[in-house]
Design a protein around this motif. Structure first.
Motif, PDB file in Angstrom:
ATOM      1  N   MET A 147       0.938  -1.228   0.132  1.00 52.93           N
ATOM      2  CA  MET A 147       0.237  -0.045  -0.124  1.00 52.93           C
ATOM      3  C   MET A 147       0.651   1.288   0.049  1.00 52.93           C
ATOM      4  N   ASP A 148       0.229   2.249  -0.467  1.00 56.92           N
ATOM      5  CA  ASP A 148       1.195   3.432  -0.743  1.00 56.92           C
ATOM      6  C   ASP A 148       0.827   4.818   0.314  1.00 56.92           C
ATOM      7  N   HIS A 149      -0.078   4.472   1.347  1.00 49.50           N
ATOM      8  CA  HIS A 149      -0.305   5.642   2.460  1.00 49.50           C
ATOM      9  C   HIS A 149       0.391   5.889   3.162  1.00 49.50           C
ATOM     10  N   ARG A 150       0.545   7.008   3.759  1.00 48.47           N
ATOM     11  CA  ARG A 150       1.482   7.463   4.703  1.00 48.47           C
ATOM     12  C   ARG A 150       0.967   7.274   6.273  1.00 48.47           C
ATOM     13  N   VAL A 151       1.915   6.719   7.065  1.00 52.62           N
ATOM     14  CA  VAL A 151       1.650   7.002   8.609  1.00 52.62           C
ATOM     15  C   VAL A 151       2.190   8.086   9.142  1.00 52.62           C
ATOM     16  N   PHE A 152       1.497   9.010   9.902  1.00 50.79           N
ATOM     17  CA  PHE A 152       1.868  10.144  10.464  1.00 50.79           C
ATOM     18  C   PHE A 152       1.844  10.052  12.153  1.00 50.79           C
ATOM     19  N   THR A 153       2.872  10.418  12.690  1.00 53.60           N
ATOM     20  CA  THR A 153       2.609  10.283  14.390  1.00 53.60           C
ATOM     21  C   THR A 153       3.115  11.912  14.914  1.00 53.60           C
ATOM     22  N   LEU A 154       2.539  12.230  15.966  1.00 55.96           N
ATOM     23  CA  LEU A 154       2.980  13.534  16.524  1.00 55.96           C
ATOM     24  C   LEU A 154       3.527  13.198  17.822  1.00 55.96           C
ATOM     25  N   MET A 155       4.764  13.293  18.238  1.00 56.69           N
ATOM     26  CA  MET A 155       5.296  13.293  19.609  1.00 56.69           C
ATOM     27  C   MET A 155       5.535  14.653  20.210  1.00 56.69           C
ATOM     28  N   GLY A 156       5.544  14.685  21.650  1.00 59.39           N
ATOM     29  CA  GLY A 156       6.320  15.668  22.304  1.00 59.39           C
ATOM     30  C   GLY A 156       7.592  15.547  22.308  1.00 59.39           C
ATOM     31  N   ASP A 157       8.547  16.587  22.504  1.00 59.47           N
ATOM     32  CA  ASP A 157       9.791  16.450  22.578  1.00 59.47           C
ATOM     33  C   ASP A 157      10.174  15.790  23.837  1.00 59.47           C
ATOM     34  N   GLY A 158       9.620  16.091  24.994  1.00 58.80           N
ATOM     35  CA  GLY A 158       9.957  15.503  26.278  1.00 58.80           C
ATOM     36  C   GLY A 158       9.794  13.894  26.029  1.00 58.80           C
ATOM     37  N   GLU A 159       8.710  13.440  25.460  1.00 59.75           N
ATOM     38  CA  GLU A 159       8.411  12.113  25.368  1.00 59.75           C
ATOM     39  C   GLU A 159       9.461  11.386  24.705  1.00 59.75           C
ATOM     40  N   THR A 160      10.199  12.076  23.853  1.00 59.39           N
ATOM     41  CA  THR A 160      11.338  11.266  23.135  1.00 59.39           C
ATOM     42  C   THR A 160      12.490  10.845  24.034  1.00 59.39           C
ATOM     43  N   GLY A 161      12.582  11.317  25.344  1.00 56.77           N
ATOM     44  CA  GLY A 161      13.375  10.781  26.292  1.00 56.77           C
ATOM     45  C   GLY A 161      13.082   9.345  26.630  1.00 56.77           C
ATOM     46  N   GLU A 162      11.948   8.859  26.092  1.00 62.90           N
ATOM     47  CA  GLU A 162      11.846   7.427  26.342  1.00 62.90           C
ATOM     48  C   GLU A 162      12.346   6.358  25.471  1.00 62.90           C
ATOM     49  N   GLY A 163      12.997   5.442  25.956  1.00 64.11           N
ATOM     50  CA  GLY A 163      13.622   4.444  25.144  1.00 64.11           C
ATOM     51  C   GLY A 163      13.101   3.655  24.145  1.00 64.11           C
ATOM     52  N   SER A 164      11.661   3.545  24.158  1.00 63.35           N
ATOM     53  CA  SER A 164      10.880   3.101  23.083  1.00 63.35           C
ATOM     54  C   SER A 164      10.822   3.803  21.795  1.00 63.35           C
ATOM     55  N   VAL A 165      10.947   4.880  21.985  1.00 66.11           N
ATOM     56  CA  VAL A 165      10.949   5.887  20.805  1.00 66.11           C
ATOM     57  C   VAL A 165      12.088   5.471  19.860  1.00 66.11           C
ATOM     58  N   TRP A 166      13.382   5.265  20.383  1.00 62.37           N
ATOM     59  CA  TRP A 166      14.534   5.093  19.748  1.00 62.37           C
ATOM     60  C   TRP A 166      14.569   3.793  19.219  1.00 62.37           C
TER      61      TRP A 166
END
Ligand SMILES: Cc1ncc(C[n+]2csc(CCOP(=O)(O)OP(=O)(O)O)c2C)c(N)n1
Length: 287
Positions: A147-166
């Motif tokens: 399929m050729d749709h896109r998937v978008f997400t919106l994160m907070g910057d503080g949230e990106t301190g979570e290991g799961s993000v990386w």
């Protein structure tokens, strides 16, 4: 083809008007609701959500389950009410319903979004650090099914301190997910502190580049720049995931809330509501 679902043809000026309307509606809801609203982080991402729902995404409120639709995951789930109102302005939900029932017992409109309650919401979120992993899985599924749709997400910057993000960032890069686009609301604030004081994210764009991502940096309140950033996205069948780091201001648009740690969440009495609406209008005139 995702292109078979048309997206709105809004101009930058129209999108700016819609962002203003979204902020005004947020403040009015905050004035109506007895409890606390995450107003600071709502106001910081209002322009990004306007861009997505009123310009970027191939989604059709009349055809919610169309498999070709673009997907959106609100990773910073505490900004749910901003997403609800942005969705209502595109015809997915009803603003009066949101204002009447938000946060109340048995309401579909919770402080965090629930996909079982609200058709059109793709994923239930609220526990930070899960949006990018979920969006990565959805993008991988789309890719594997041709399929050729896109998937978008919106994160907070503080949230990106979570290991799961990386972990997800590595997985997306390793699986060549050019159909994945992550927006980051880089307002440099968390709940009770400034982001860099808790977790040193800088040099932030370099970190994402080191994880193999295409990085776009943009003023997250400049609608023209946001539109240009969106228009410059690589095609969904490309092989490198993109992160759009949006330089934003928590509480954007209301002078006494801007960069003010006291306004991560709060409520507005009638007097404060009028003060906030006046500040919003004055800010617009000055712009
Ligand atoms: C796993 C998890 N831990 C803690 C929280 C509580 N919490 C809600 S908002 C927030 C601050 C998030 O900061 P950021 O990601 O920068 O979002 P923004 O500043 O844009 O609101 C926290 C810690 C949560 N929702 N999930």
């Amino acid at each position: 083809m995702a292109e078979t679902i048309t997206r709105p043809e809004a101009t930058v000026a129209e999108l700016e008007d819609l962002s203003y309307e979204l902020r005004e509606k947020l403040l009015r809801l905050c004035g109506e609701y007895d409890g606390s609203v995450h107003i600071g982080g709502d106001l910081s991402c209002a322009d990004i959500l306007t861009l997505l729902f009123q310009y970027g995404m191939h989604v059709d409120p009349q055809d919610l389950r169309n498999p070709e639709r673009d997907r959106f995951v609100l990773s910073k789930g505490h900004a749910a009410v901003c997403m609800y109102i942005a969705m209502s302005m595109r015809g997915f939900l009803d603003y009066d319903d949101i204002v009447r029932t938000y946060g109340r017992l048995d309401s579909a409109y919770g402080m965090h979004p629930c996909k079982v309650q609200l058709p059109g919401v793709e994923v239930s979120t609220g526990s930070l650090g899960h949006g990018l992993p979920l969006a990565t899985g959805m993008a991988l599924h789309g890719r594997r099914n041709g399929m050729d749709h896109r998937v978008f997400t919106l994160m907070g910057d503080g949230e990106t301190g979570e290991g799961s993000v990386w972990e997800a960032a590595l997985a997306a890069y390793s699986n060549d997910l050019g159909n994945l686009v992550a927006f980051i609301d880089r307002n440099r604030q968390l709940m009770t502190s400034f982001s860099e004081e808790r977790v040193r994210l800088e040099p932030y764009p370099d970190k994402w580049r080191a994880f193999g991502w295409n990085v776009i940096e943009v003023d997250g309140h400049d609608m023209g720049a946001l539109v240009n950033a969106f228009d410059s996205l690589p095609a969904p069948d490309s092989t490198v995931p993109t992160v759009i780091i949006c330089d934003t201001i928590k509480g954007k648009g209301v002078d006494f809330m801007e960069r003010n740690l006291a306004w991560h969440a709060g409520s507005l009495n009638e007097q404060d509501l009028q003060r906030a609406l006046t500040a919003l209008a004055d800010g617009r005139k000055a712009a």
